[in-house]
Design an enzyme around this catalytic site. Structure first.
Site, short mmCIF file in Angstrom:
data_model
loop_
_atom_site.label_atom_id
_atom_site.label_comp_id
_atom_site.label_asym_id
_atom_site.label_seq_id
_atom_site.Cartn_x
_atom_site.Cartn_y
_atom_site.Cartn_z
N THR A 86 0.89 -1.17 0.00
CA THR A 86 0.00 0.00 0.00
C THR A 86 0.92 1.21 0.00
O THR A 86 2.06 1.11 0.45
CB THR A 86 -0.86 -0.03 1.29
N VAL A 88 -13.74 -3.07 2.40
CA VAL A 88 -13.01 -1.80 2.42
C VAL A 88 -12.13 -1.78 3.67
O VAL A 88 -12.60 -2.11 4.76
CB VAL A 88 -13.99 -0.61 2.43
N GLY A 89 -10.89 -1.39 3.50
CA GLY A 89 -9.96 -1.34 4.63
C GLY A 89 -9.87 0.05 5.24
O GLY A 89 -10.79 0.87 5.12
N ASP A 90 -8.75 0.32 5.88
CA ASP A 90 -8.57 1.58 6.61
C ASP A 90 -8.12 2.74 5.72
O ASP A 90 -8.29 3.91 6.09
CB ASP A 90 -7.53 1.40 7.71
N THR A 148 -0.43 1.71 7.10
CA THR A 148 -0.46 0.54 6.23
C THR A 148 -0.46 -0.71 7.12
O THR A 148 0.15 -0.70 8.19
CB THR A 148 0.75 0.50 5.27
N GLY A 149 -1.15 -1.74 6.68
CA GLY A 149 -1.20 -2.96 7.49
C GLY A 149 -2.58 -3.57 7.45
O GLY A 149 -3.33 -3.35 6.48
#
Ligand code: ASP
Length: 321
Positions: free
Chosen positions: A190, A219-221, A241-242
């Site tokens: 990312t 959907v992520g952060d 990121t992660g």
């Protein structure tokens, strides 16, 4: 006699002008940090691949540094750095994005301006070549913060952004990961950028294809303001990121700013609190810059592609600890 007097006045004016111009140049103070994802990139990877990543990080950092050095804004620096990463197939953003379980690409991005907390974000984009530019347009040209799916793509088309077929994002490397069919392996890549410019404005941006082998619609952060991205000129800017779910549950980016604002933490203390005490080991990483140009790049994974440059001549890129 009169002529001599005018001569001296002109010389004096030129002198004052030159001195003030110099003072302006010297007051040029900026800091920029970038990341290309936190994950498990092995130190035993071939040197040729390591060099590709390191050179890409240098290239990205140079783009941002040049903008800031020449008096450009952190908003432009962050967008252009992320555009570069989005177009670079090595990173999981834009071209090179991971596959969903359906074999497609759904992209997320967000950008935030610490000057007035204005923010723009997009999730599940499938057709817009550079999602961070769409996020910027959402911030600047709409009254909203977050657009998702079809509506986000349509907005990008309406704004006249470059449109591509979803297969444009496809790369062989990510296809191989897709064939392995596991969401557990966290490969990273990312991308993010945080910068403070000459004018004291902090901007943070993040762009991603999400997690490898994610379910459609997940959907992520990265497009969630306060989770994977945050900026406030009174405190700091953060890009994460992660494992996105962990960053959402713990409002990581906002909490770093809040610890500074409400508890008087330094940037280092706030970042360490969230990364080492709140999040479990291996959750990922963050890059951050505070209002004084201090920076942090922390990660609890094996590696994080990263870099920093500032007006004191610092220019560094790194992958492992
Ligand atoms: N945080 C991103 C997500 O969960 C993935 C990453 O940073 O690698 O979508």
């Amino acid at each position: 006699m009169k002529q001599k007097f005018f001569h001296s006045i002109i010389i004096l004016i030129v002198l004052i002008f030159t001195i003030s111009l110099n003072a302006q140049t010297n007051s040029n103070k900026y800091t920029i940090v970038i990341h290309g994802g936190a994950g498990g990139f092995s130190p035993n990877s071939p040197d040729s691949l390591k060099d590709l990543y390191l050179n890409s990080l240098r290239e990205a950092l140079k783009i941002g540094e040049n903008i800031l050095k020449n008096g450009g804004t952190s908003l432009d620096a962050v967008e252009k750095v992320i555009n570069y990463f989005e177009d670079n197939h090595l990173f999981n953003a834009g071209k090179g994005a991971v596959f969903t379980t359906e074999g497609k690409h759904e992209l997320d991005a967000s950008i935030m301006n610490g000057k007035d907390l204005s923010s723009g974000a997009v999730a599940g984009v499938t057709l817009i070549k550079n999602p961070i530019s769409l996020a910027r347009l959402v911030m600047e040209k709409t009254d909203n913060v977050l657009f998702a799916g079809k509506g986000a793509d349509e907005l990008g088309i309406k704004f006249g952004l470059p449109v591509v077929h979803n297969s444009y994002f496809h790369t062989e490397e990510q296809y191989k990961e897709f064939l392995k069919g596991s969401v557990k392996k966290h490969t990273g890549e990312t991308v993010g950028c945080v910068a403070i410019d000459n004018y004291g404005n902090i901007v943070a941006g993040t762009s991603t294809g999400g997690r490898n082998f994610k379910l459609p619609g997940r959907v992520g952060d990265s497009p969630i303001i306060a989770a994977g991205n945050y900026a406030d000129n009174n405190t700091c800017g953060v890009s994460a990121t992660g494992i996105g779910e962990l960053f959402i549950k713990n409002s990581v980016a906002y909490n770093i700013s809040a610890l500074m604002k409400f508890k008087g933490y330094s940037l280092k203390e706030a970042c360490e609190e969230m990364m080492y005490k709140v999040l479990p080991d291996g959750a990922g990483g963050i890059i951050a810059v505070d209002k004084n140009g201090n920076y942090q790049m922390l990660f609890t994974t094996n590696a994080m592609f990263r870099g920093v440059a500032n007006s004191n001549g610092l220019f560094e890129v790194a992958i492992w600890k």
